[in-house]
Design an enzyme around this catalytic site. Structure first.
Site, short mmCIF file in Angstrom:
data_model
loop_
_atom_site.label_atom_id
_atom_site.label_comp_id
_atom_site.label_asym_id
_atom_site.label_seq_id
_atom_site.Cartn_x
_atom_site.Cartn_y
_atom_site.Cartn_z
CE1 TYR A 26 -6.05 -5.04 -4.80
CE2 TYR A 26 -3.83 -4.30 -4.71
CZ TYR A 26 -4.73 -3.92 -4.04
OH TYR A 26 -5.48 -3.27 -3.32
CG ASP B 122 -0.85 -1.26 -12.47
OD1 ASP B 122 -0.27 -0.75 -12.04
OD2 ASP B 122 -2.19 -2.38 -11.95
CE LYS C 281 3.04 -2.25 -4.91
NZ LYS C 281 1.63 -2.82 -5.56
C1 LIG Z 1 -0.02 -2.25 -5.35
C2 LIG Z 1 -0.75 -2.41 -6.60
C3 LIG Z 1 -1.48 -1.54 -6.86
C4 LIG Z 1 -2.29 -0.67 -5.92
O1 LIG Z 1 -1.34 0.62 -4.94
P1 LIG Z 1 -1.16 1.31 -3.69
O2 LIG Z 1 -0.64 2.70 -3.99
O3 LIG Z 1 -1.16 0.33 -2.68
O4 LIG Z 1 -2.53 1.46 -3.64
C5 LIG Z 1 -1.75 -0.85 -7.91
N1 LIG Z 1 -1.78 -1.93 -9.14
C6 LIG Z 1 -0.59 -2.99 -8.96
C7 LIG Z 1 -0.21 -4.11 -10.04
C8 LIG Z 1 -0.09 -3.47 -7.56
O5 LIG Z 1 0.84 -3.85 -6.92
#
Ligand SMILES: *Cc1c(COP(=O)(O)O)cnc(C)c1O
Length: 446
Positions: free
Chosen positions: A161, A256, A284
């Site tokens: 994701y 990511d 995060k």
């Molecule tokens: C949570 C998450 C996102 C998205 O971040 P948001 O702040 O919710 O837009 C993207 N990549 C990873 C790996 C994530 O865990």
């Protein structure tokens, strides 16, 4: 515990023995004003059934709902709260910043300080840009990768994701390097065709995609340790192989690390596994619970971002002073490396305890952790990719989730999400959790 055992396979709307009347009333009002009653889908407990509780407050490792029920929290706002809820240093930093104004739309010293702090943790981020979410970070990184390379395609992995950007809402078609199909209405097929997919941990599938599309793939983007398909560890050499393949073709490698950053190691997966990506996305933990994302990497690539270069990206609230203050306060405390050793030991103990519960109950289970990011599946291990994750016993997970919740343990409301630990979770909290989870599992099997 004297709760009546639930009917097998049936999810109690309200955890036994605990009142949720006030939450239920708020949810009724929420549904009347916002789709599904929530501002992000998983919060609705849509994967596990039942209704969500509404939170009144959090402190340390715990949250309390509007009915006064207490939970040991392993969701932690889905990752950001590595120091727990309402850490005094963060609260003070945000309060101090707010007293000086909430936003200016002009540069502030805190943005520079946080950027420098991030780069201390992530030396590969020679230049970086702050945005307001992980989604914005990954969308911007992919635009930049396309702008820098002049290539149209990206490759992502099944089950990873990367936020809700159009290009990422694509799952694998039939097999390797197949052109993607939109799995969300509203994503034009013309766009989703530009996203290739491969199974996680399948370097050969990636090599095959590059053989099929030489010089056409701008970037490979991945969660170097997956948290959004449940917890999936990279196989030995997988990340290094992606580094080799991308370099050979002239594509960019994008880690990511929105979830793994500051979690699996202070410097993320790239530090833990010793693989240097071209671009990194963060979110995060860098915001300490306020909305912050960042993307950054190689200087020659990042210098393409406006106004230094022609790739456009902007944000009215980017680098927001409250968010920068919270992030800076959190990162300053994370410089203490001893803290990571302790967090990892406690996380290992939790996972070991949860797996021992399953073994005792005669339920197949597998799991793992890096740093304070962890996960378990009700499945014979190992679980290496999303297809294997989907073969886990999701029905059992649902019952287990609700039985845990009824005993004051809040795990992520989906079998396909990682869990977290904070420095506020004590050894006693972890032992207490293992004990309650054991009762919960037995009840879920009853
Ligand atoms: C949570 C998450 C996102 C998205 O971040 P948001 O702040 O919710 O837009 C993207 N990549 C990873 C790996 C994530 O865990």
């Amino acid at each position: 515990m004297s709760e009546t055992a639930p009917v097998p396979g049936k999810i109690p709307a309200t955890p036994p023995g605990r009142s949720h009347d006030v939450s239920r009333e708020w949810f009724r009002r929420a549904v009347g004003v916002t789709p599904g009653g929530v501002n992000s889908p998983v919060r609705a407990f849509s994967a596990v059934g039942g209704e969500p509780f509404f939170v009144a407050r959090g402190e340390g490792a715990r949250i309390w709902d509007v009915d006064g029920n207490e939970y040991l929290d392993y969701v932690l706002s889905w990752g950001p709260l590595i120091l727990g809820h309402a850490h005094p240093a963060l609260v003070d930093a945000v309060r101090d910043a707010a007293l000086r104004g909430t936003s200016y739309g002009a540069p502030t010293p805190a943005e520079v300080e946080l950027a420098e702090a991030v780069r201390d943790f992530f030396p590969s981020m020679e230049r970086l840009r702050f945005v307001n979410s992980g989604t914005e970070a990954t969308m911007s990184a992919v635009r930049l990768a396309r702008g820098f390379t002049g290539r149209p395609l990206i490759l992502k992995f099944e089950g990873c994701y990367h936020g809700h950007g159009d290009s990422f809402l694509v799952k694998a078609g039939s097999g390797v390097a197949t052109l993607g199909l939109p799995n969300s209405p509203g994503v034009p097929e013309e766009l989703s065709k530009l996203t290739l997919t491969a199974p996680f941990n399948d370097a050969e599938a990636v090599a095959e995609a590059f053989r099929s599309h030489p010089g056409r793939i701008a970037a490979v983007i991945l969660e170097p340790v997956v948290g959004n398909a449940g917890f999936l560890a990279p196989a030995d050499g997988f990340l290094a192989e992606l580094r080799r393949i991308t370099e050979e073709d002239g594509a960019l490698l994008v880690f990511d690390e929105v979830m793994t950053g500051f979690r699996v190691a202070p410097g993320g997966a790239q530090e833990r596994f010793g693989v240097r990506p071209d671009l990194t996305t963060l979110g995060k933990v860098i915001g300490g619970g306020l909305p912050v994302g960042a993307y950054g990497g190689r200087r020659d690539v990042m210098e393409q971002v406006a106004p230094a270069g022609p790739v456009y990206q902007a944000g009215t609230l980017s680098g927001n002073p409250l968010a920068m203050a919270a992030g800076l306060a959190q990162l300053r405390l994370l410089r203490d490396r001893d803290l990571y050793g302790e967090l990892e030991r406690r996380t290992a103990r939790l996972v070991r305890g949860l797996l021992a519960n399953a073994e005792e109950a005669g339920v197949p289970a597998t799991g793992g952790h890096y740093g304070s990011m962890w996960g378990t599946f009700f499945a014979e291990g190992p679980v290496r990719d999303f297809a294997e994750a989907k073969r886990s016993d999701v029905a059992l997970f649902r019952r287990y989730f609700h039985e845990c919740l009824a005993r004051g343990v809040f795990f992520a409301p989906s079998a396909f999400e990682a869990g977290f630990l904070s420095t506020a979770h004590t050894e006693t909290d972890v032992e207490e959790t293992i004990g309650r989870a054991r009762e919960a599992l037995l009840a879920a099997l009853a």
